[in-house]
Design an enzyme around this catalytic site. Structure first.
Site, short mmCIF file in Angstrom:
data_model
loop_
_atom_site.label_atom_id
_atom_site.label_comp_id
_atom_site.label_asym_id
_atom_site.label_seq_id
_atom_site.Cartn_x
_atom_site.Cartn_y
_atom_site.Cartn_z
N ASN A 1 0.59 -0.92 -0.02
CA ASN A 1 0.00 -0.02 -0.06
C ASN A 1 0.92 1.16 0.25
OD1 ASN A 1 0.56 -0.83 2.70
ND2 ASN A 1 -0.76 0.32 3.70
N GLU B 1 0.47 5.08 0.72
CA GLU B 1 -0.57 6.44 1.15
C GLU B 1 0.08 8.02 0.61
OE1 GLU B 1 -0.73 5.81 5.46
OE2 GLU B 1 -2.17 4.20 5.10
N CYS C 1 -4.02 0.84 -2.39
CA CYS C 1 -4.05 -0.38 -1.64
C CYS C 1 -2.95 -1.38 -2.40
CB CYS C 1 -5.26 -1.09 -1.50
SG CYS C 1 -6.70 -0.39 -0.63
N GLU D 1 -3.25 -4.46 -2.95
CA GLU D 1 -3.68 -5.45 -3.97
C GLU D 1 -3.84 -4.84 -5.38
OE1 GLU D 1 -4.82 -4.55 -1.19
OE2 GLU D 1 -5.80 -6.17 0.16
N CYS E 1 -10.07 -4.90 0.33
CA CYS E 1 -11.13 -3.79 0.60
C CYS E 1 -12.22 -4.29 -0.67
CB CYS E 1 -10.71 -2.68 0.55
SG CYS E 1 -10.44 -1.77 -0.83
N CYS F 1 -10.72 -3.07 -4.00
CA CYS F 1 -9.75 -4.10 -4.50
C CYS F 1 -10.40 -5.15 -5.12
CB CYS F 1 -8.78 -4.32 -3.48
SG CYS F 1 -7.55 -2.83 -3.31
N1 THU Z 1 -5.24 -1.20 2.56
C1 THU Z 1 -4.76 -1.99 1.55
O1 THU Z 1 -3.63 -1.85 1.24
N2 THU Z 1 -5.65 -3.25 1.07
C2 THU Z 1 -6.84 -3.22 1.63
O2 THU Z 1 -7.62 -3.95 1.02
C3 THU Z 1 -7.31 -2.65 2.36
C4 THU Z 1 -6.66 -1.21 2.84
C5 THU Z 1 -4.05 -0.11 3.12
C6 THU Z 1 -4.71 1.14 2.46
C7 THU Z 1 -4.14 2.29 3.38
O3 THU Z 1 -2.82 2.71 2.99
C8 THU Z 1 -4.43 1.57 4.71
O4 THU Z 1 -4.34 0.18 4.44
C9 THU Z 1 -5.46 1.85 5.62
O5 THU Z 1 -6.63 1.97 5.18
#
Ligand code: THU
Length: 387
Positions: free
Chosen positions: A296, A298, A307, A309, A341, A344
């Site tokens: 991920n 940010e 994310c 995925e 999520c 994704c």
């Molecule tokens: N996140 C993911 O990388 N994958 C997911 O399917 C759920 C959320 C990350 C995004 C963000 O950087 C952190 O988790 C909090 O949401």
């Protein structure tokens, strides 16, 4: 029984496209016509006449403006040998697979739409010789080019075998159609075409290049090797793409461990200074068995966060084109381990099958396994993509 390997030349044994196009551009310059790579692109792989005539047509060049196929062909004939010998034209695994076949008692042939002189130049340029092949079929030997089956049928007749005893190696939709038309097994490479398009065109198996064909030392082992990479079934409509599973045992414990390692390693690089929630993901390409990972990432503008995925699947598509995902692994530090999520899941569904294995695990060792359809039973599929 596998008795012969039949190789297309350009894009399979040798990469000579750039050389041909460079000479094409040179030729058109001699008659005052400016051409570029993209002008030739749609006319590659269908023989020399199509290469020049169709490109001339698209450039508005004809006999009134000084274009002549005979002159173009002569120019090409003069320039090609020098340029191809200088270039490193051999594609990975070319000589290796030809020698492996011969050592194993399997006949070899070339089936190329190019003129005979060019096919022979290419064979020399890639470090092989005419003696390495039991038969060499060129565009001069047939009237109807690929996608017609003629060139492969000619090979079969010359070698005295049936299509079911031959494996064709191709890299284009028209070549695949030609090989299938002659009743051969067709292995498509990903040198030119992506795995999904090759599957749609009828290829029985897809590998990255000739070096990816499993090793063998007898006709029986060659048949097993072909079987091990061949698609099992026609594929399942689920997301937008029909993802055809390979016969490789993708969900064996060894592959799952490799996937988990890739996801955990990617997680180490997660850029998550805002949430401190680090995620790593890996996807497994059904066609090639390659693993692609992502973390991920940010952003100060929170909504711009991506994310893990989606980063993994983007990398896979960038490397292979349209991919089919056989397995997904997601690593987080959560209990129970986090699923992808909803956003994704929707993105992954585009390239997944209902039975794509999803392995969720946490750094502390907790693990959950799902079929993709358990996490997202009804993905949205755009109406024109629905089957
Ligand atoms: N996140 C993911 O990388 N994958 C997911 O399917 C759920 C959320 C990350 C995004 C963000 O950087 C952190 O988790 C909090 O949401």
């Amino acid at each position: 029984m596998i008795r012969a390997f039949l190789f297309d030349m350009d894009g399979v044994l040798a990469d000579t496209e750039a050389i041909s196009v460079a000479i094409g551009i040179e030729y058109f310059r001699t008659i005052g016509v400016k051409a570029s790579y993209s002008d030739f692109q749609p006319n590659l792989g269908a023989g020399e006449r199509a290469f020049f005539d169709r490109t001339a047509l698209s450039l508005g060049a004809d006999d009134k403006t000084g274009y002549s196929y005979d002159a173009a062909s002569l120019y090409f004939r003069k320039r090609y040998p020098e340029l191809v010998r200088k270039a490193k034209a051999a594609l990975p695994g070319a000589a290796g697979l030809v020698h492996m076949a011969r050592r194993s008692g399997i006949m070899t042939a070339v089936a190329s739409s190019a003129p005979s002189w060019k096919v022979r130049e290419n064979i020399e340029a890639i470090g092989l010789s005419a003696e390495d092949f039991d038969f060499i079929a060129s565009g001069d030997d047939i009237k109807r080019n690929k996608p017609e089956k003629d060139i492969y049928e000619l090979c079969l007749i010359k070698l005295g075998i049936d299509g079911s005893e031959a494996v064709v190696f191709e890299d284009s939709a028209s070549g695949i159609a030609s090989g299938k038309g002659a009743g051969c097994h067709v292995v498509s490479l990903m040198t030119t075409i992506d795995a999904e398009s090759a599957g749609r065109a009828g290829a029985d198996a897809v590998i990255s290049d000739l070096s990816a064909f499993p090793a063998f030392s007898s006709p029986e082992e060659a048949a097993d090797a072909l079987d091990s990479i061949s698609y099992e079934e026609k594929g399942v409509a689920y997301g937008a793409n029909i993802i055809r599973p390979g016969k490789r045992r993708m969900s064996d414990s060894f592959t799952i461990e490799r996937m988990k390692k890739a996801a955990a390693k990617a997680r180490d690089n997660a850029y998550a200074p805002y949430s401190s929630f680090k995620v790593g993901a890996a996807v497994l390409s059904a066609a090639t068995g390659r693993i692609y990972s992502g973390c991920n990432m940010e952003n100060s503008s929170y909504g711009a966060t991506i994310c893990a995925e989606r980063n993994a699947i983007t990398t896979a598509v960038a490397a292979e084109g349209t991919v089919g995902i056989d397995m997904i692994a997601v690593c987080s530090d959560d209990d129970p381990p986090s699923p992808p999520c909803a956003l994704c899941l929707q993105v992954l569904a585009e390239f997944s099958r209902p039975d794509t294995l999803v392995v969720l695990f946490s750094v502390s060792g907790k693990e959950l396994r799902y079929k993709f359809s358990e996490l997202l039973p009804n993905p949205f599929v755009f109406p024109t993509m629905r089957r």
